[in-house]
Design an enzyme around this catalytic site. Sequence first.
Site, PDB file in Angstrom:
ATOM      1  N   SER A  61      29.850  31.211   5.905  1.00 50.10           N
ATOM      2  CA  SER A  61      28.426  31.399   6.196  1.00 50.10           C
ATOM      3  C   SER A  61      28.056  30.860   7.569  1.00 50.10           C
ATOM      4  O   SER A  61      27.012  30.237   7.762  1.00 50.10           O
ATOM      5  CB  SER A  61      27.569  30.727   5.117  1.00 50.10           C
ATOM      6  OG  SER A  61      27.813  29.323   5.071  1.00 50.10           O
ATOM      7  N   GLY A  91      29.178  35.580   9.570  1.00 51.90           N
ATOM      8  CA  GLY A  91      28.785  35.936   8.219  1.00 51.90           C
ATOM      9  C   GLY A  91      27.289  36.141   8.093  1.00 51.90           C
ATOM     10  O   GLY A  91      26.822  37.084   7.435  1.00 51.90           O
ATOM     11  N   GLU A  95      25.103  36.999  10.459  1.00 53.21           N
ATOM     12  CA  GLU A  95      24.678  38.233  11.121  1.00 53.21           C
ATOM     13  C   GLU A  95      24.995  39.462  10.278  1.00 53.21           C
ATOM     14  O   GLU A  95      24.172  40.385  10.164  1.00 53.21           O
ATOM     15  CB  GLU A  95      25.331  38.346  12.500  1.00 53.21           C
ATOM     16  CG  GLU A  95      24.742  37.387  13.529  1.00 53.21           C
ATOM     17  CD  GLU A  95      25.260  37.620  14.941  1.00 53.21           C
ATOM     18  OE1 GLU A  95      24.759  36.955  15.858  1.00 53.21           O
ATOM     19  OE2 GLU A  95      26.177  38.461  15.127  1.00 53.21           O
ATOM     20  N   HIS A 150      30.252  33.416  26.647  1.00 51.51           N
ATOM     21  CA  HIS A 150      29.681  32.934  27.911  1.00 51.51           C
ATOM     22  C   HIS A 150      30.241  31.562  28.299  1.00 51.51           C
ATOM     23  O   HIS A 150      30.287  31.226  29.487  1.00 51.51           O
ATOM     24  CB  HIS A 150      28.152  32.920  27.863  1.00 51.51           C
ATOM     25  CG  HIS A 150      27.570  32.296  26.639  1.00 51.51           C
ATOM     26  ND1 HIS A 150      27.557  32.922  25.423  1.00 51.51           N
ATOM     27  CD2 HIS A 150      26.965  31.102  26.439  1.00 51.51           C
ATOM     28  CE1 HIS A 150      26.958  32.150  24.521  1.00 51.51           C
ATOM     29  NE2 HIS A 150      26.602  31.027  25.122  1.00 51.51           N
ATOM     30  N   HIS A 183       0.612  32.801  29.467  1.00 54.69           N
ATOM     31  CA  HIS A 183      -0.152  33.002  28.231  1.00 54.69           C
ATOM     32  C   HIS A 183      -0.588  34.464  28.142  1.00 54.69           C
ATOM     33  O   HIS A 183      -1.021  35.040  29.118  1.00 54.69           O
ATOM     34  CB  HIS A 183      -1.378  32.094  28.214  1.00 54.69           C
ATOM     35  CG  HIS A 183      -2.264  32.318  27.020  1.00 54.69           C
ATOM     36  ND1 HIS A 183      -1.949  31.827  25.770  1.00 54.69           N
ATOM     37  CD2 HIS A 183      -3.433  33.002  26.881  1.00 54.69           C
ATOM     38  CE1 HIS A 183      -2.899  32.182  24.920  1.00 54.69           C
ATOM     39  NE2 HIS A 183      -3.814  32.908  25.568  1.00 54.69           N
TER      40      HIS A 183
END
Length: 539
Positions: free
Chosen positions: A239, A243, A245, A392, A519
């Site tokens: 998990s 798993g 995803e 990465h 914002h």
Amino acid sequence: MTVLIRMSRAALATTLFTAVAAFAPVRGPTGSLLRSTSTSTSTSAPSTSALWASQCGSYDYDVIIVGCGVGGHGAALHSRAQSLSTAVFSGKDIGGTCVNRGCVPSKALLAASGRVREMKNAAHLSEFGIEVEGEVTYDREKVAGHARQLAQRVKGNLEGSLVALGCDIVEGRGVLTGQPHEVKDEASGKVYTAKDIILAPGSIPFVPPGVTVDEKTVYTSDGALELNSVPEWVAIIGSGYIGLEFSDVYTALGSEVTFIEALPNIMPTFDREIAKMAERLLIRDRPIDYRTGVFASEVTPGIPGVKPVTIKMIDANTKEHVETLEVDAAMVATGRVPNTKDMGLENMGIEAQRGFIAVNEKMQVLTKHEDGEVVHHVYCIGDANGKMMLAHAASAQGISAIENICGREHVVNHDAIPAACFTHPEIAMVGPTEEQAIERAAKEGWTLGKSQGNFRANSKALAELEGNGIAKVLYNKDTGKVVAVHIIGIHAADLIQECANAVAAGTTVQELSMMVHTHPTLCEVLDEAFKGAVGMSAH
């Protein structure tokens, strides 16, 4: 037969070569790349023999990179940016796991299945004033095709960039011969030489003992990405990121899922507070159940539509049989192991530990994990060194290795490398979990601070009807520096980068609290957390 890919994409190369003319290589008599350092404005190239002596000495290349995943590719690009003649042994797998069997195609499946989930959620859509008439359907083969096409496109882009920058691509798998500076093409037997060698072989799925994989009814992530079927009931063994995803994909497409986790908690590698919220958002409200503290001791493939997959489970502590499941399919998501077998490591006196190659902070290979000596001119990056098994991170290590090869000392700060799980909603993090940070603070003698921002108080999240989630900032109260950030919520994977940059730069919560956030945007969730850390209010 040895195959070197040099100019397979003529049109692309013609365009890109114009932009990178400064890095254009000169080819020696054997076809190896030799860089020119001539300062003359003449258009004629210096003599081959002079280049050979001044740049590579008796070597074919300055740098040979074994492996062409994201790490090897990143190292190759940076190598060429330093005008180093470079060859990459691709093993006929340009892009590696990430591009062909991992990060990239899985995002395509998540994107497609996520649309299906959203379109089927009538209650959610009705809050927007949207109604969908009729049944929402999908074409499994086209969904799978989207993933394949994306992987092929990205793979082509990676190959094109290497070609355009003047890298030689050797299609065979590279192995060490035992002699310094040498790499052999496993396919042809031809030996190439380089001043420096970077090992970037990547990793492969780990299949536990007792599990039989047929990649049809019992499969690893490699087989799952083919999406050959959408089982009614699928068991996912493990998990973690992978798993979780795939549980998102399967449940969106109509499957029921059972997690089988050996450790006491579901999602054991995640921050505990985040994991508990993820359990509520990603598991409880979906057709998912789980077993924890058990091993899948024996998994037997079935026959689709004829015979189920059988999973025998034993208690993780007592090893006694506790349950047998019969499901339509089983996915093995129990982690990955280095792809270093038969790579010739022992020929160089390198002792791998469970396949992992020991390296120092400069990515230089060590002879062994405990008190090992540096193997000069040999580096290892990515999954094979086990420092951080992320694409990465491998790329960052590859760039770092080239920096060190060039004599500019560089060390990767792995605490500043973010990670993400692309579920709906997403989970992202940088730095240690809160549990790990508490231990680190106690050991190092500083005080841990904690502040939180909430998606339910964010205008943009509410506009999207996605108010579930938090952003948790952990910081050093004595210095104000950000130690870690954990986020669960819409677009968490994009929000985490600001936090990773803060960790990398040593930015304090005091400084971050005074920075202006657009914002209304989701990043104001972080603004709330940064301000809260210094006693300010964001609302």
